[in-house]
Design a protein around this motif. Structure first.
Motif, PDB file in Angstrom:
ATOM      1  N   GLN A  62       0.793  -1.229   0.000  1.00 58.07           N
ATOM      2  CA  GLN A  62       0.000   0.000   0.000  1.00 58.07           C
ATOM      3  C   GLN A  62       0.828   1.283   0.000  1.00 58.07           C
ATOM      4  OE1 GLN A  62      -2.892  -0.300   3.136  1.00 58.07           O
ATOM      5  NE2 GLN A  62      -3.820  -2.122   2.280  1.00 58.07           N
ATOM      6  N   LYS A  63       2.026   1.243  -0.564  1.00 50.01           N
ATOM      7  CA  LYS A  63       2.809   2.479  -0.632  1.00 50.01           C
ATOM      8  C   LYS A  63       2.704   3.150  -2.008  1.00 50.01           C
ATOM      9  CE  LYS A  63       7.214   0.676  -2.181  1.00 50.01           C
ATOM     10  NZ  LYS A  63       8.636   0.801  -2.130  1.00 50.01           N
ATOM     11  N   CYS A  64       2.178   2.433  -2.986  1.00 46.45           N
ATOM     12  CA  CYS A  64       2.107   2.976  -4.337  1.00 46.45           C
ATOM     13  C   CYS A  64       0.669   2.980  -4.843  1.00 46.45           C
ATOM     14  CB  CYS A  64       2.967   2.155  -5.294  1.00 46.45           C
ATOM     15  SG  CYS A  64       4.722   2.199  -4.900  1.00 46.45           S
ATOM     16  N   LEU A  65       0.407   3.910  -5.776  1.00 49.10           N
ATOM     17  CA  LEU A  65      -0.918   4.050  -6.350  1.00 49.10           C
ATOM     18  C   LEU A  65      -0.789   4.281  -7.856  1.00 49.10           C
ATOM     19  CD1 LEU A  65      -3.990   4.410  -5.781  1.00 49.10           C
ATOM     20  CD2 LEU A  65      -3.510   6.853  -5.544  1.00 49.10           C
ATOM     21  N   GLN A  93       4.443   7.494  -2.761  1.00 51.52           N
ATOM     22  CA  GLN A  93       4.696   8.466  -1.706  1.00 51.52           C
ATOM     23  C   GLN A  93       5.525   9.652  -2.187  1.00 51.52           C
ATOM     24  OE1 GLN A  93       6.464   5.941   1.280  1.00 51.52           O
ATOM     25  NE2 GLN A  93       4.485   5.227   2.011  1.00 51.52           N
ATOM     26  N   ASN A  94       5.223  10.138  -3.375  1.00 53.46           N
ATOM     27  CA  ASN A  94       5.929  11.272  -3.953  1.00 53.46           C
ATOM     28  C   ASN A  94       4.976  12.064  -4.829  1.00 53.46           C
ATOM     29  OD1 ASN A  94       8.609  11.951  -3.389  1.00 53.46           O
ATOM     30  ND2 ASN A  94       9.382  10.178  -4.483  1.00 53.46           N
ATOM     31  N   ASP A  95       5.370  13.301  -5.154  1.00 54.18           N
ATOM     32  CA  ASP A  95       4.584  14.108  -6.078  1.00 54.18           C
ATOM     33  C   ASP A  95       4.831  13.717  -7.532  1.00 54.18           C
ATOM     34  OD1 ASP A  95       3.525  15.501  -3.973  1.00 54.18           O
ATOM     35  OD2 ASP A  95       4.924  17.186  -4.146  1.00 54.18           O
ATOM     36  N   LYS A 117      10.896  10.756 -22.881  1.00 53.28           N
ATOM     37  CA  LYS A 117      11.914  10.012 -22.141  1.00 53.28           C
ATOM     38  C   LYS A 117      12.902  10.986 -21.486  1.00 53.28           C
ATOM     39  CE  LYS A 117      15.537   6.585 -22.720  1.00 53.28           C
ATOM     40  NZ  LYS A 117      16.657   6.431 -23.611  1.00 53.28           N
ATOM     41  N   GLU A 118      13.347  11.983 -22.230  1.00 51.38           N
ATOM     42  CA  GLU A 118      14.276  12.977 -21.696  1.00 51.38           C
ATOM     43  C   GLU A 118      13.639  13.782 -20.560  1.00 51.38           C
ATOM     44  OE1 GLU A 118      15.399  15.209 -25.161  1.00 51.38           O
ATOM     45  OE2 GLU A 118      16.392  13.473 -26.064  1.00 51.38           O
ATOM     46  N   LEU A 119      12.362  14.108 -20.694  1.00 49.02           N
ATOM     47  CA  LEU A 119      11.650  14.844 -19.652  1.00 49.02           C
ATOM     48  C   LEU A 119      11.545  14.011 -18.373  1.00 49.02           C
ATOM     49  CD1 LEU A 119       9.968  17.363 -18.835  1.00 49.02           C
ATOM     50  CD2 LEU A 119       7.973  16.169 -19.783  1.00 49.02           C
ATOM     51  N   TYR A 120      11.201  12.738 -18.514  1.00 49.76           N
ATOM     52  CA  TYR A 120      11.084  11.858 -17.351  1.00 49.76           C
ATOM     53  C   TYR A 120      12.448  11.655 -16.680  1.00 49.76           C
ATOM     54  CZ  TYR A 120       6.571  10.736 -19.531  1.00 49.76           C
ATOM     55  OH  TYR A 120       5.324  10.800 -20.101  1.00 49.76           O
ATOM     56  N   GLU A 121      13.466  11.504 -17.488  1.00 51.34           N
ATOM     57  CA  GLU A 121      14.823  11.343 -16.974  1.00 51.34           C
ATOM     58  C   GLU A 121      15.243  12.587 -16.178  1.00 51.34           C
ATOM     59  OE1 GLU A 121      18.523   9.549 -19.240  1.00 51.34           O
ATOM     60  OE2 GLU A 121      18.177  11.625 -19.867  1.00 51.34           O
ATOM     61  N   ALA A 122      15.002  13.761 -16.734  1.00 49.29           N
ATOM     62  CA  ALA A 122      15.390  15.014 -16.079  1.00 49.29           C
ATOM     63  C   ALA A 122      14.636  15.249 -14.774  1.00 49.29           C
ATOM     64  CB  ALA A 122      15.149  16.194 -17.029  1.00 49.29           C
ATOM     65  N   ASN A 123      13.476  14.622 -14.616  1.00 48.57           N
ATOM     66  CA  ASN A 123      12.665  14.800 -13.409  1.00 48.57           C
ATOM     67  C   ASN A 123      12.827  13.667 -12.409  1.00 48.57           C
ATOM     68  OD1 ASN A 123      10.597  17.257 -13.346  1.00 48.57           O
ATOM     69  ND2 ASN A 123      11.085  16.719 -15.466  1.00 48.57           N
ATOM     70  N   GLY A 124      13.778  12.761 -12.664  1.00 52.49           N
ATOM     71  CA  GLY A 124      14.121  11.737 -11.675  1.00 52.49           C
ATOM     72  C   GLY A 124      13.144  10.592 -11.550  1.00 52.49           C
ATOM     73  N   CYS A 164       9.886  -0.209  -8.182  1.00 51.25           N
ATOM     74  CA  CYS A 164       9.130   0.644  -7.261  1.00 51.25           C
ATOM     75  C   CYS A 164       8.264  -0.169  -6.307  1.00 51.25           C
ATOM     76  CB  CYS A 164       8.235   1.596  -8.051  1.00 51.25           C
ATOM     77  SG  CYS A 164       9.159   2.753  -9.083  1.00 51.25           S
ATOM     78  N   LEU A 165       7.790  -1.311  -6.779  1.00 57.92           N
ATOM     79  CA  LEU A 165       6.946  -2.182  -5.961  1.00 57.92           C
ATOM     80  C   LEU A 165       7.705  -3.345  -5.346  1.00 57.92           C
ATOM     81  CD1 LEU A 165       3.863  -2.420  -8.350  1.00 57.92           C
ATOM     82  CD2 LEU A 165       3.933  -1.250  -6.143  1.00 57.92           C
TER      83      LEU A 165
END
Length: 178
Positions: A62-65, A93-95, A117-124, A164-165
């Motif tokens: 129950q930590k991920c949605l 548990q993150n924004d 892909k580059e956008l997701y990479e840059a945002n961690g 993540c899970l």
């Protein structure tokens, strides 16, 4: 999915002014507006299967949605606000999501493999998955030292870990009934 229109030099305020009742998906990436048509039945089936699998796995600790499109994800890059609607996101548990899944279509594959892909990479975003319905494979990228590294392509005979899970899914279940 067809990208009907590409417009340049738009701000977040411009994005907010768009009448979204006229289109299902609207994204703002690096000042460009992408208006896209609705998804195919196969695309929706894959997203539904993935959402179901991830929802069941997320019940374990129950930590991920999971969230599915259309769901605006606001990310910053190059001093710009970007709004994307990934096919499926896993929030833990993150924004920002811990993992993102994009189901490829001929009209969006290039954007999914490059600018998004580059956008997701840059945002961690820790894990990025490209789901290919044509070949029934899922390519997995893992973020290490702020850079995506290619893990591998998983086929229908494989199980694939969702870090993540800390759980695995059977790839065949993603493409079930297709």
């Amino acid at each position: 999915m067809d990208e009907a229109l590409k417009l340049d030099n738009y701000s977040y305020d411009d994005y907010l002014d768009i009448d979204k009742s006229t289109t299902e998906h609207v994204e703002l990436i690096d000042g460009k507006i992408y208006m896209m048509a609705g998804a195919s039945a196969m695309h929706q089936d894959i997203v539904l299967n993935l959402g179901y699998l991830l929802k069941n796995l997320s019940k374990i600790d129950q930590k991920c949605l999971p969230r599915i499109a259309p769901f605006d994800l606001k990310l910053n890059n190059n001093d710009r606000i970007n709004i994307v609607q990934p096919d499926l996101m896993l929030f833990c548990q993150n924004d920002i999501p811990c993992a993102i899944f994009e189901v490829l279509s001929p009209s969006t594959a290039y954007k999914d493999k490059t600018v998004k892909k580059e956008l997701y990479e840059a945002n961690g975003i820790k894990e990025y998955f490209l789901v290919n319905p044509e070949f029934k494979i899922i390519e997995k990228f893992i973020l290490e030292d702020q850079k995506y590294f290619y893990d591998k392509a998983y086929g229908i005979k494989d199980s694939m870990e969702i870090l993540c899970l800390n759980q695995e899914i059977k790839v065949a279940e993603v493409f079930e009934s297709l």
